[in-house]
Design a protein around this motif. Structure first.
Motif, PDB file in Angstrom:
ATOM      1  N   LEU A 143     -21.376   9.364  31.246  1.00 19.13           N
ATOM      2  CA  LEU A 143     -21.418   8.024  31.841  1.00 19.13           C
ATOM      3  C   LEU A 143     -20.239   7.820  32.787  1.00 19.13           C
ATOM      4  CD1 LEU A 143     -22.498   5.909  28.750  1.00 19.13           C
ATOM      5  CD2 LEU A 143     -23.849   6.390  30.784  1.00 19.13           C
ATOM      6  N   GLU A 146     -20.222   5.132  35.298  1.00 20.52           N
ATOM      7  CA  GLU A 146     -21.442   4.982  36.088  1.00 20.52           C
ATOM      8  C   GLU A 146     -22.584   4.487  35.205  1.00 20.52           C
ATOM      9  OE1 GLU A 146     -22.280   8.735  37.804  1.00 20.52           O
ATOM     10  OE2 GLU A 146     -20.406   8.860  38.929  1.00 20.52           O
ATOM     11  N   GLU A 147     -23.582   3.898  35.815  1.00 20.84           N
ATOM     12  CA  GLU A 147     -24.765   3.464  35.072  1.00 20.84           C
ATOM     13  C   GLU A 147     -25.788   4.598  35.035  1.00 20.84           C
ATOM     14  OE1 GLU A 147     -25.222  -1.360  35.258  1.00 20.84           O
ATOM     15  OE2 GLU A 147     -26.538  -0.109  36.486  1.00 20.84           O
ATOM     16  N   LYS A 148     -26.246   4.917  33.830  1.00 22.32           N
ATOM     17  CA  LYS A 148     -27.266   5.943  33.667  1.00 22.32           C
ATOM     18  C   LYS A 148     -28.223   5.530  32.556  1.00 22.32           C
ATOM     19  CE  LYS A 148     -24.379   9.889  35.068  1.00 22.32           C
ATOM     20  NZ  LYS A 148     -25.084  10.101  36.363  1.00 22.32           N
ATOM     21  N   SER A 179     -24.773  -2.135  28.082  1.00 18.61           N
ATOM     22  CA  SER A 179     -26.028  -1.817  28.752  1.00 18.61           C
ATOM     23  C   SER A 179     -26.634  -3.071  29.349  1.00 18.61           C
ATOM     24  CB  SER A 179     -27.020  -1.182  27.770  1.00 18.61           C
ATOM     25  OG  SER A 179     -27.380  -2.110  26.761  1.00 18.61           O
ATOM     26  N   THR A 194     -23.379   2.001  30.582  1.00 16.30           N
ATOM     27  CA  THR A 194     -22.147   2.312  31.286  1.00 16.30           C
ATOM     28  C   THR A 194     -20.966   2.149  30.333  1.00 16.30           C
ATOM     29  OG1 THR A 194     -20.811   1.845  33.261  1.00 16.30           O
ATOM     30  CG2 THR A 194     -21.719  -0.040  32.097  1.00 16.30           C
ATOM     31  N   THR A 195     -19.888   2.871  30.598  1.00 18.45           N
ATOM     32  CA  THR A 195     -18.686   2.739  29.782  1.00 18.45           C
ATOM     33  C   THR A 195     -17.922   1.477  30.180  1.00 18.45           C
ATOM     34  OG1 THR A 195     -17.598   4.222  31.352  1.00 18.45           O
ATOM     35  CG2 THR A 195     -18.388   5.193  29.315  1.00 18.45           C
TER      36      THR A 195
END
Length: 219
Positions: A143, A146-148, A179, A194-195
């Motif tokens: 992560l 970033e958004e995944k 999230s 994401t973190t």
């Protein structure tokens, strides 16, 4: 959360008593006041670290407030303060400390400190448990701010989707990721993760874990 800058919601229908609590705690904690059960539920938000709760109040009682908080999924520490002696039914109530009125300042301060310390220890355990697992750490690194989606994480790590979802749930319970629901170009909804923590500091002398929330993750 640090016990030194915790925010306490003091709840009692006796305004004079709430003001006494404010005087006792102001030097150590930030204190907010609510003068009844309904007002307490309206005033409560995620910034509250502990609820100092009178059990017997007219209308919405302390028991009602406690049940509502737990039903909504809030595990905030609750210190019950009441003139009612504990009975058999008290065992079923999900509070952290129980203090009998008339309240002794020293005993109340100690009860609040114990409850906050236990909550902090639980957070530390969640973080250490999460990062102690290699697959959980790797999902967190993927992560990296970033958004995944879970599918994207699975593609990068080679883990199965159930494995990824279990690790993401662990990270979320530890407060390390968040999230949101996103819509892809085809109009389908999916959850993007994401973190939310940049640095994790472990102090072995007092065995505490401090998470620093900022925009960029460093693992």
């Amino acid at each position: 959360m640090s016990t030194e800058n915790a925010t306490i919601l003091a709840v009692d229908d006796e305004r004079e008593l709430v003001e006494i609590y404010r005087t006792w705690f102001d030097r150590t904690y930030a204190v907010r006041a609510a003068y009844g059960g309904r007002e307490a539920l309206s005033a409560f938000d995620e910034s509250i670290d502990l609820v100092l709760l009178d059990r017997r109040m007219p209308g919405t009682s302390g028991d009602d407030v406690l049940d509502a908080l737990r039903e909504d999924g809030h595990d905030v520490p609750v210190v019950m303060v009441t003139a009612v002696e504990p009975d058999e039914g008290i065992i079923e109530l999900p509070f952290d400390e129980y203090v009998i009125k008339p309240v002794d300042r020293t005993k109340l301060l100690e009860a609040v400190d114990r409850a906050l310390t236990r909550a902090e220890d639980d957070t530390a355990s969640d973080v250490l448990d999460a990062l102690g697992d290699e697959k959980t750490r790797r999902c967190c690194r993927v992560l990296n701010g970033e958004e995944k989606s879970a599918r994207e994480i699975a593609d990068v790590t080679g883990y199965s989707l159930p494995t990824v979802y279990r690790r993401l749930n662990t990270l979320r319970q530890a407060g390390l990721i968040d999230s949101r629901t996103t819509i892809d170009p085809g109009g389908d909804h999916y959850e993007a993760f994401t973190t939310i923590t940049e640095r994790i500091t472990v102090e072995l002398d007092e065995f505490t874990v401090q998470c620093e929330p900022v925009s960029k993750q460093e693992i």
